[in-house]
Scaffold this active site. Structure first.
Site, PDB file in Angstrom:
ATOM      1  N   CYS A 117     -29.768 -27.815 -18.411  1.00 42.62           N
ATOM      2  CA  CYS A 117     -29.061 -27.160 -17.293  1.00 42.62           C
ATOM      3  C   CYS A 117     -29.621 -27.571 -15.934  1.00 42.62           C
ATOM      4  O   CYS A 117     -29.006 -27.293 -14.904  1.00 42.62           O
ATOM      5  CB  CYS A 117     -29.129 -25.647 -17.435  1.00 42.62           C
ATOM      6  SG  CYS A 117     -28.409 -25.046 -18.964  1.00 42.62           S
ATOM      7  N   HIS A 257     -28.131 -21.953 -10.675  1.00 43.70           N
ATOM      8  CA  HIS A 257     -27.479 -22.275 -11.944  1.00 43.70           C
ATOM      9  C   HIS A 257     -26.746 -21.036 -12.451  1.00 43.70           C
ATOM     10  O   HIS A 257     -27.292 -19.931 -12.444  1.00 43.70           O
ATOM     11  CB  HIS A 257     -28.538 -22.744 -12.940  1.00 43.70           C
ATOM     12  CG  HIS A 257     -28.041 -22.838 -14.344  1.00 43.70           C
ATOM     13  ND1 HIS A 257     -26.887 -23.519 -14.674  1.00 43.70           N
ATOM     14  CD2 HIS A 257     -28.526 -22.325 -15.507  1.00 43.70           C
ATOM     15  CE1 HIS A 257     -26.692 -23.430 -15.971  1.00 43.70           C
ATOM     16  NE2 HIS A 257     -27.663 -22.707 -16.502  1.00 43.70           N
ATOM     17  N   ASN A 287     -21.327 -20.564 -18.676  1.00 42.62           N
ATOM     18  CA  ASN A 287     -22.466 -21.432 -18.369  1.00 42.62           C
ATOM     19  C   ASN A 287     -22.097 -22.864 -18.784  1.00 42.62           C
ATOM     20  O   ASN A 287     -21.961 -23.137 -19.974  1.00 42.62           O
ATOM     21  CB  ASN A 287     -23.689 -20.925 -19.140  1.00 42.62           C
ATOM     22  CG  ASN A 287     -24.929 -21.772 -18.907  1.00 42.62           C
ATOM     23  OD1 ASN A 287     -24.857 -22.863 -18.329  1.00 42.62           O
ATOM     24  ND2 ASN A 287     -26.066 -21.266 -19.362  1.00 42.62           N
TER      25      ASN A 287
END
Ligand code: ACO
Length: 337
Positions: A117, A257, A287
Site C-alpha cells: 500500500c 492511505h 482499500n
C-alpha cells in the site's frame, strides 16, 4: 563559480480508472458472517469496484495513465520513464509496467515497484529523484491493483476491505519544487503481519495450498496493522514536515492511505489537521492498496479541493511493513481533461 540551478520535479496532472462493477457491502453478507452496518461503522467502506473477468491490473493502469497524460498535456511518445506500483501484477513475469508501456505506445524504460500500500510513495520518490538527477525528463507514476483476485472470500476480517482500481500522476521537471520532500520506511521483521503466504518461490502454489487459501491475503491482526498505520504515518508526516521547515498548520490537504476511515481520522487528529483539510475517499472504492493515494489525489483535484500553491501531504502505510510520505506544493492548474 555558481552552482547550476537545482532541478526539481512537480506533478503536472493525474488520472484514475475504476472497473465498472460496483460491489456493495451486501455482497459479503451472503458469503461470511458480516453486515453492511459493521463494515460501514468499522471501516467507512460502503462499496468497492471489482475488475471484470479478463480485466487485469495493466488494463486499469493504462487507462489511468492515459488520463494523467491527457491532464498533463504530455504525449505518449514524450514519456521518459514509467513506474507501476502494484502487488497484483498481471503475471509474475514480465512486469505490469511493460504491459502498460506497450498499451500506451511508450518507448521509455518501465518497471514495477512492490511496496504494497506504500507503493505510490516509493514510486513517486524514485520518479522524483530520477528527474532531479537528470536521469529522466519526466515520469509517469501509476499505482494499480486488482486485489479481488487475491481475496479469501471466506475470511471476513480481510475480504470486505479491498477494491480494484488505478491512479496515476505525471511528474515533470520544474524550477521551483513541486515535490518538496519524501520519506520512505520499511520494517521487514513484521512481514508476516499482512501477507499472501504462497505463490512465490518460498511456497509455490499447489492444489493443497490453493484449497487452504494460501494464495490470498492473510492478516494476522487487523488491530496491530491499524495501530502501526496510525503511529507510523503520523510520525513520518511530522518528520517530513520538520525536514521541509513546515508545520501541520501549513498543510492545505492531507491525503493518507485510504484503508479505514478511523485510521484517516486518527492520523489527522494526531497531526492536528482538521477533517475539512483531510481526504476521506474509501466509501465508494475501499482499500485499493498502491492505487489508493493517487485515486484520492485525482478525485480531490478534480473536485476542486486542490489549487496551485497548496501544500498537499500524502502519507502511506502497508504490508512489509512499508510506509512513507510525500510533501507536495501543488503547481498544476485546474484539470483540463
Ligand atoms: N464483519 C463482522 N465482524 C467482523 C468483521 C466483519 N467483516 N471483521 C472482523 N470482525 C469481528 C472480529 O472477528 C472480532 O470478533 P471477535 O471479537 O468475536 O473476535 C470483532 O469483529 C472485532 O475485531 P477487531 O479486529 O478488533 O475489529 P476492529 O475494530 O479492529 O476492525 C479492521 C477490524 C476493520 C480490520 C481494523 O482493525 C482495520 O481496519 N485494521 C487495519 C487493517 C487494514 O486496513 N488492512 C488492510 C491492509 S493494510 C493497510 O492498508 C494499512
Amino acid at each position: 563559480m555558481t552552482a547550476p540551478p537545482r532541478r526539481h520535479a512537480t506533478i503536472a496532472g493525474t488520472g484514475v480508472a475504476l472497473p465498472d462493477r460496483v460491489v456493495p457491502n451486501s455482497f459479503f453478507e451472503g458469503l461470511v458472517e458480516t453486515s453492511d452496518q459493521w463494515i460501514v461503522e468499522r471501516t467507512g467502506i460502503r462499496e468497492r469496484r471489482f475488475a471484470a473477468e479478463g480485466q487485469a491490473t495493466s488494463h486499469l493502469a493504462s487507462a489511468a495513465g492515459r488520463r494523467a497524460l491527457e491532464a498533463a498535456g504530455l504525449a505518449p511518445e514524450q514519456v521518459d520513464l514509467l513506474i507501476v506500483a502494484t502487488l497484483t501484477p498481471d503475471r509474475p513475469l514480465p512486469s505490469a509496467a511493460v504491459m502498460v508501456q506497450a498499451a500506451l505506445g511508450l518507448s521509455c524504460p518501465a518497471f514495477d515497484v512492490n511496496a504494497a500500500c506504500a507503493g505510490f510513495s516509493y514510486a513517486t520518490a524514485v520518479g522524483t529523484s530520477m528527474i532531479e538527477s537528470g536521469g529522466a525528463e519526466n515520469a509517469l507514476v501509476i499505482g494499480a491493483e486488482v486485489l479481488s483476485r487475491v481475496l479469501n472470500l471466506t475470511d471476513r476480517t480481510t475480504c470486505v476491505l479491498f477494491g480494484d482500481g488505478a491512479g496515476a500522476a505525471v511528474l515533470i521537471p520544474s524550477d521551483e519544487p513541486g515535490v518538496l520532500a519524501s520519506a520512505l520506511h520499511a520494517d521487514g521483521t513484521k512481514a508476516d503481519l499482512l501477507t499472501i503466504p504462497a505463490g512465490g518461490t518460498e511456497r509455490p502454489l499447489s492444489p493443497e495450498r490453493i484449497a487452504a487459501h494460501e494464495g490470498t491475503i492473510h492478516m494476522e491482526s487487523g488491530r496491530e496493522v491499524f495501530r502501526r498505520a496510525v503511529t507510523d504515518m503520523t510520525s513520518t508526516c511530522r518528520d517530513l514536515l520538520d525536514k521541509a521547515g513546515l508545520s501541520p498548520d501549513d498543510v492545505d490537504l492531507l491525503i493518507p492511505h485510504q484503508a479505514n476511515a478511523r485510521i484517516v481520522a486518527s492520523v489527522g487528529q494526531r497531526l492536528g489537521i482538521p477533517p475539512e483539510r483531510s481526504v476521506l475517499d474509501m466509501e465508494e472504492v475501499g482499500n485499493t492498496s498502491a492505487a489508493s493515494i493517487p485515486i484520492a489525489l485525482d478525485r480531490a483535484w478534480r473536485a476542486g479541493r486542490i489549487h496551485p500553491g497548496d501544500v498537499v501531504l500524502l502519507a502511506s502505510f502497508g504490508a512489509g511493513l512499508t510506509w512513507g510520505a510525500t510533501l507536495v506544493r501543488w503547481t498544476a492548474p485546474a484539470p483540463r481533461a
